[in-house]
Design a protein around this motif. Sequence first.
Motif, PDB file in Angstrom:
ATOM      1  N   TYR A  48       0.833  -1.206   0.000  1.00  0.00           N
ATOM      2  CA  TYR A  48       0.000   0.000   0.000  1.00  0.00           C
ATOM      3  C   TYR A  48       0.868   1.256   0.000  1.00  0.00           C
ATOM      4  O   TYR A  48       0.610   2.208  -0.744  1.00  0.00           O
ATOM      5  CB  TYR A  48      -0.932  -0.009   1.208  1.00  0.00           C
ATOM      6  CG  TYR A  48      -1.525   1.343   1.533  1.00  0.00           C
ATOM      7  CD1 TYR A  48      -2.387   1.980   0.646  1.00  0.00           C
ATOM      8  CD2 TYR A  48      -1.202   1.992   2.726  1.00  0.00           C
ATOM      9  CE1 TYR A  48      -2.906   3.230   0.936  1.00  0.00           C
ATOM     10  CE2 TYR A  48      -1.720   3.237   3.025  1.00  0.00           C
ATOM     11  CZ  TYR A  48      -2.569   3.854   2.127  1.00  0.00           C
ATOM     12  OH  TYR A  48      -3.086   5.092   2.408  1.00  0.00           O
ATOM     13  N   THR A  58       2.455   1.678  -3.446  1.00  0.00           N
ATOM     14  CA  THR A  58       1.481   2.011  -4.485  1.00  0.00           C
ATOM     15  C   THR A  58       0.942   3.422  -4.309  1.00  0.00           C
ATOM     16  O   THR A  58       0.794   4.174  -5.283  1.00  0.00           O
ATOM     17  CB  THR A  58       0.316   1.001  -4.466  1.00  0.00           C
ATOM     18  OG1 THR A  58       0.829  -0.326  -4.625  1.00  0.00           O
ATOM     19  CG2 THR A  58      -0.668   1.286  -5.591  1.00  0.00           C
ATOM     20  N   SER A  59       0.664   3.810  -3.073  1.00  0.00           N
ATOM     21  CA  SER A  59       0.006   5.091  -2.836  1.00  0.00           C
ATOM     22  C   SER A  59       0.944   6.285  -2.951  1.00  0.00           C
ATOM     23  O   SER A  59       0.481   7.418  -3.107  1.00  0.00           O
ATOM     24  CB  SER A  59      -0.659   5.096  -1.453  1.00  0.00           C
ATOM     25  OG  SER A  59       0.309   4.986  -0.426  1.00  0.00           O
ATOM     26  N   GLU A  98      -3.271   8.829  -5.026  1.00  0.00           N
ATOM     27  CA  GLU A  98      -4.468   8.007  -4.856  1.00  0.00           C
ATOM     28  C   GLU A  98      -5.681   8.818  -5.281  1.00  0.00           C
ATOM     29  O   GLU A  98      -5.677  10.050  -5.252  1.00  0.00           O
ATOM     30  CB  GLU A  98      -4.603   7.521  -3.410  1.00  0.00           C
ATOM     31  CG  GLU A  98      -4.544   8.594  -2.369  1.00  0.00           C
ATOM     32  CD  GLU A  98      -4.526   8.037  -0.949  1.00  0.00           C
ATOM     33  OE1 GLU A  98      -4.818   8.816  -0.022  1.00  0.00           O
ATOM     34  OE2 GLU A  98      -4.225   6.843  -0.756  1.00  0.00           O
ATOM     35  N   CYS A 157      -3.889   3.334  -6.816  1.00  0.00           N
ATOM     36  CA  CYS A 157      -4.578   3.220  -5.525  1.00  0.00           C
ATOM     37  C   CYS A 157      -5.862   4.031  -5.527  1.00  0.00           C
ATOM     38  O   CYS A 157      -5.840   5.249  -5.703  1.00  0.00           O
ATOM     39  CB  CYS A 157      -3.654   3.696  -4.407  1.00  0.00           C
ATOM     40  SG  CYS A 157      -4.387   3.580  -2.764  1.00  0.00           S
ATOM     41  N   SER A 158      -7.000   3.365  -5.343  1.00  0.00           N
ATOM     42  CA  SER A 158      -8.300   4.030  -5.219  1.00  0.00           C
ATOM     43  C   SER A 158      -8.815   3.854  -3.804  1.00  0.00           C
ATOM     44  O   SER A 158      -9.004   2.713  -3.349  1.00  0.00           O
ATOM     45  CB  SER A 158      -9.322   3.441  -6.195  1.00  0.00           C
ATOM     46  OG  SER A 158      -9.078   3.837  -7.518  1.00  0.00           O
ATOM     47  N   LYS A 159      -9.027   4.923  -3.093  1.00  0.00           N
ATOM     48  CA  LYS A 159      -9.691   4.849  -1.793  1.00  0.00           C
ATOM     49  C   LYS A 159     -11.197   4.727  -2.042  1.00  0.00           C
ATOM     50  O   LYS A 159     -11.793   5.561  -2.719  1.00  0.00           O
ATOM     51  CB  LYS A 159      -9.403   6.108  -0.969  1.00  0.00           C
ATOM     52  CG  LYS A 159      -8.028   6.104  -0.298  1.00  0.00           C
ATOM     53  CD  LYS A 159      -8.152   5.881   1.192  1.00  0.00           C
ATOM     54  CE  LYS A 159      -6.765   5.929   1.853  1.00  0.00           C
ATOM     55  NZ  LYS A 159      -6.484   7.237   2.467  1.00  0.00           N
ATOM     56  N   GLN A 184      -7.677  -3.729  -4.844  1.00  0.00           N
ATOM     57  CA  GLN A 184      -7.987  -2.584  -3.990  1.00  0.00           C
ATOM     58  C   GLN A 184      -8.206  -2.988  -2.537  1.00  0.00           C
ATOM     59  O   GLN A 184      -8.116  -2.137  -1.645  1.00  0.00           O
ATOM     60  CB  GLN A 184      -9.213  -1.829  -4.519  1.00  0.00           C
ATOM     61  CG  GLN A 184      -9.019  -1.178  -5.873  1.00  0.00           C
ATOM     62  CD  GLN A 184      -7.908  -0.132  -5.891  1.00  0.00           C
ATOM     63  OE1 GLN A 184      -7.329   0.216  -4.866  1.00  0.00           O
ATOM     64  NE2 GLN A 184      -7.594   0.371  -7.093  1.00  0.00           N
ATOM     65  N   ASN A 220      -4.967  -2.098  -1.133  1.00  0.00           N
ATOM     66  CA  ASN A 220      -4.780  -0.649  -1.054  1.00  0.00           C
ATOM     67  C   ASN A 220      -5.678   0.001  -0.003  1.00  0.00           C
ATOM     68  O   ASN A 220      -5.361   1.084   0.501  1.00  0.00           O
ATOM     69  CB  ASN A 220      -5.060  -0.013  -2.419  1.00  0.00           C
ATOM     70  CG  ASN A 220      -4.054  -0.430  -3.475  1.00  0.00           C
ATOM     71  OD1 ASN A 220      -2.916  -0.771  -3.158  1.00  0.00           O
ATOM     72  ND2 ASN A 220      -4.463  -0.428  -4.729  1.00  0.00           N
ATOM     73  N   ASN A 221      -6.804  -0.639   0.308  1.00  0.00           N
ATOM     74  CA  ASN A 221      -7.741  -0.074   1.284  1.00  0.00           C
ATOM     75  C   ASN A 221      -7.632  -0.729   2.647  1.00  0.00           C
ATOM     76  O   ASN A 221      -8.438  -0.459   3.537  1.00  0.00           O
ATOM     77  CB  ASN A 221      -9.175  -0.197   0.763  1.00  0.00           C
ATOM     78  CG  ASN A 221      -9.502   0.815  -0.307  1.00  0.00           C
ATOM     79  OD1 ASN A 221     -10.043   1.884  -0.034  1.00  0.00           O
ATOM     80  ND2 ASN A 221      -9.183   0.494  -1.545  1.00  0.00           N
ATOM     81  N   CYS A 274      -4.846  -2.165 -10.861  1.00  0.00           N
ATOM     82  CA  CYS A 274      -4.620  -1.405  -9.626  1.00  0.00           C
ATOM     83  C   CYS A 274      -3.433  -1.912  -8.815  1.00  0.00           C
ATOM     84  O   CYS A 274      -3.274  -1.528  -7.648  1.00  0.00           O
ATOM     85  CB  CYS A 274      -5.883  -1.408  -8.758  1.00  0.00           C
ATOM     86  SG  CYS A 274      -6.574  -3.025  -8.416  1.00  0.00           S
TER      87      CYS A 274
END
Length: 601
Positions: free
Chosen positions: A163, A166-167, A171, A205-207, A306, A309-310, A405
Amino acid sequence: ARGRAICTCVDAVLDPLLDVVDAHFDSTKHRGDDEQALTWQDVQVEHISHHINKAATSLYKTGDFRPVAEVLNNLLEVLHDVWHAALKPPAMAGLSLACFQSNALNRLMGMLSVVFCRRVTLESASALQYRAAQLTGLFNALGLRDRYLAPALSPSSKALMLYMETSKEGECKTSFQVRRAHAFWDAVEQAEDSLMRRDPSRPLCSKVFPTFVQDTWSTPSVGNRYAAGVVELEQGEGHGPRKEFFSLSADSACSGSASVTASIPPSPPALFHFNRASGKFWFNLVSARSEKMDRGYRFFGWLIGQAINNRCTLGIGLPEVLFRKLLEGPNFCPTMQMLQDFDPESAKSLDNIRGLSEREFHGLLEMEGCQGLSRKEYINKSIADLLSDGVQWQMEALEEGFVACVERQLFRTWAVTPRCLMDMVCGTDQEESFNIREVFRIALDEELSTTSSELADSLWRVLDFWPIDMKRKFVQFVTGSDRLPLKGTELLRIEVPFVAVSQRDHQRHLGMLPQAHTCENVLELPNYWEAQASVEQMDVEDLSAEDLASLRTKVYRLLEERLRLAVTQCDSYGLDELTLNTPDVQILSKPGSRSWSSPNG
């Protein structure tokens, strides 16, 4: 054995230093009025680094941390070499990578997880760059190099590093409005095509920011909003609803539902069916390929990426071989061992072919249109049909969403194995018994550490003596999920926000229920200790031992009763909307809020 011995040495060096850090920031310990120490709610990386360096100087008499960093670096370099050798056959047969994991290093990663993942909103580009620089500085100071560190980390710690990597490139925000029972397909309908395909202009990265709507039929319309007819939106954004969204989406993707009324069309078929032989979910082999099913698998692959990432898990069982294909991509080559691990019954059936007579084997080839194949070729073809070729279009769509992602190279950098990725995404087996204060890092209001420490003591007695099922309900109440995070990786804030000015206010506080805000793992308690003492006109500073024991008993019983009611009813209704027949219980929450989520997050 060598890996475990090296990790024991790493732990022996690092654990005493982390003990000092934990003790300094532990707000559950009663502090004197003159102490203004930080709690885990405010700690930054530089604070952790400062106290580690200070502890090393004191405990090891080194003058600074450099000698300790050199020892850690040398130990981890040897560990990496042992680990690398163990990955080669035949040494890797039956190898448990857990023996290479350092408890102390994963404990440190838990501290960093609290610091880096406290905020549930989008981070600015400058904040992300500063965060990456903080992490690099800490690792350099501790002598921790990515290459040598990776084998010593648990799946959860590796997920944090993925994470972070990636972030740091940025993001973006992705919002969904979904019904709980149809969370997956509602989200699929709202997801843009570009979201599920690799787009260089979009951050990996998608929140995810979900909003839940009442569970009545309404078709999603353009713009991520529901058509007229749905009037209730549950308020609250944050990590609690986010955890619930990932879990509900995985559940609904594995359980296509039938229409309950003529006016409500059925959901599409399930993407995955339960495989009894493996005890895991596997691709739906019955439903025909369609544009909608393609899109569904692509979105599910995006969810897998994700979830990392989340900092969420799906909470369902998917087989290790699926994650091996995601990691290896076009280099994936199914083997008998993979089939044995996934479906022992099918593996045994294929293995029995070796014992068939020539006549029986040729009859089998003729029946299946495979004339001319040798036994080995037939077995290899059958393995490929079961694990690869027979689910080709499903796997291709899933993989396309996944690589939209994530960066595959990062998985190699951080030594992520298929089993490790499976644990990251699906979650690990939950403990039978646990202690709330050991699972979470606790941040108490200053009042709970000083004048109202008796209220905090009562809370711990309640939670310590509750059975496991009630503890899980409590975790669900404050986090939005009954799945436990890895020990020490999440913060639990306990606050006393309600102010009593008059005697009437104190009386009302005795009737209030605790509230929770799952967006940031916050538990809000009415100050039952102060209220009970005030109503009984007691001076808590001048009580006899008998009166003090009596007050403690009353507050304990009141807190246990109110908290039990709150955590057992939070799933079925908003407590602020409920009228109870019990005259001494009042619901005094803010208009429009729910017991589990605040209007602001």
